[in-house]
Motif scaffolding. Structure first.
Motif, PDB file in Angstrom:
ATOM      1  N   GLN B  37       0.800  -1.091   0.086  1.00  0.00           N
ATOM      2  CA  GLN B  37      -0.011   0.180   0.066  1.00  0.00           C
ATOM      3  C   GLN B  37       0.776   1.154  -0.013  1.00  0.00           C
ATOM      4  O   GLN B  37       1.489   1.550   1.032  1.00  0.00           O
ATOM      5  CB  GLN B  37      -1.006  -0.001   1.106  1.00  0.00           C
ATOM      6  N   LEU B  92       1.650  -5.236   3.857  1.00  0.00           N
ATOM      7  CA  LEU B  92       0.646  -5.910   4.639  1.00  0.00           C
ATOM      8  C   LEU B  92       0.404  -7.395   4.242  1.00  0.00           C
ATOM      9  O   LEU B  92       0.532  -7.828   3.090  1.00  0.00           O
ATOM     10  CB  LEU B  92      -0.811  -5.466   4.405  1.00  0.00           C
ATOM     11  N   PRO B 107      -1.413  -5.954  10.799  1.00  0.00           N
ATOM     12  CA  PRO B 107      -1.385  -4.673  11.151  1.00  0.00           C
ATOM     13  C   PRO B 107      -0.435  -3.464  10.003  1.00  0.00           C
ATOM     14  O   PRO B 107      -0.550  -2.475  10.043  1.00  0.00           O
ATOM     15  CB  PRO B 107      -0.674  -4.388  12.179  1.00  0.00           C
ATOM     16  N   ARG B 110       5.348  -0.417   7.917  1.00  0.00           N
ATOM     17  CA  ARG B 110       5.695   0.929   7.334  1.00  0.00           C
ATOM     18  C   ARG B 110       7.262   1.038   6.961  1.00  0.00           C
ATOM     19  O   ARG B 110       7.955   1.021   8.079  1.00  0.00           O
ATOM     20  CB  ARG B 110       5.098   1.987   8.104  1.00  0.00           C
TER      21      ARG B 110
END
Lengths: 112, 114
Positions: B37, B92, B107, B110
């Motif tokens: 993402q 993810l 979760p 990042r």
């Protein structure tokens, strides 16, 4: 390739009102659809799903509607609360594939 | 549903290095997937992590860049190799519950590449 798209990037509603988030898909072979809620800094949270042999499915405060004729999916949230503020994604599973194709996302903002 | 954890939760890495992300599930699952993402974007499927065999990659993703392991039914790793700033994203993992079809997500990790 085929895509799943959302009509509006941002939706602002008053607290207590009902929200409707829409999603269009283009692949008639899709047979499974999921709505996810993603809050800032978190992974997508499963809300509700629907299979192509159904038109409607209800959960707690949420309803998903599937219109296969026009390839349209919607998520209705009843009596929206501040905690409903998030980005909502629709996702589809194309027949024969296991991974999901995601739409662009709608940011739902709840006004006090 | 399932409880899914990822390590690390976030990292800042230098270009040219590699990072391995771990995904652990609290129950055995048939299918595990890895998604990316990018900032402000939607999710894109990278690959399906197959237990006991090579991962199945989506168009635009290759094994040399994103090697994946899945040694058992509860664990998988994704490596982001030879990183560049364009690899800065949230990564993810998701699982499909056995017989259920529903997919649940971890979760996320990042990653920032400088």
């Amino acid at each position: 390739g085929e895509s799943v798209g959302l009509h509006l990037p941002t939706l602002s509603v008053q607290e207590g009102d009902n929200s409707i988030i829409n999603c269009a898909y283009s692949n008639s072979a899709s047979d499974y659809f999921i709505w996810y809620k993603q809050e800032s800094g978190k992974g997508p949270q499963f809300i509700i799903d629907i299979r192509s042999n159904m038109d409607k499915r209800q959960g707690q405060r949420v309803t998903v509607l599937l219109n296969k004729t026009v390839k349209h999916l919607s998520l209705q949230i009843a009596a929206t609360q501040p905690g409903d503020s998030a980005v909502y994604f629709c996702a589809e599973n194309v027949g024969g594939a296991d991974g999901l194709t995601f739409g662009k996302g709608t940011h739902l903002i709840i006004q006090p | 549903s399932a409880v899914i954890s990822q390590k690390p939760s976030r990292d800042i890495c230098q270009r040219g290095t590699s990072l391995t992300i771990q995904c652990q599930v609290d129950s055995q699952v048939t299918m595990m997937f890895w998604y990316r993402q990018q900032p402000g974007q939607s999710l894109t499927l990278i690959a399906t992590a197959n237990q006991g065999s090579e991962a199945t990659y989506e168009s635009g993703f290759v094994i040399d860049k994103f090697p994946i392991s899945r040694p058992n039914l509860t664990f998988s790793t994704l490596t982001v190799s030879n990183m560049s700033p364009e690899d800065s994203s949230i990564y993810l993992c998701s699982v499909e519950m056995t017989g259920g079809g529903e997919q649940y997500f971890g979760p996320g990790t990042r990653l920032t590449v400088t």
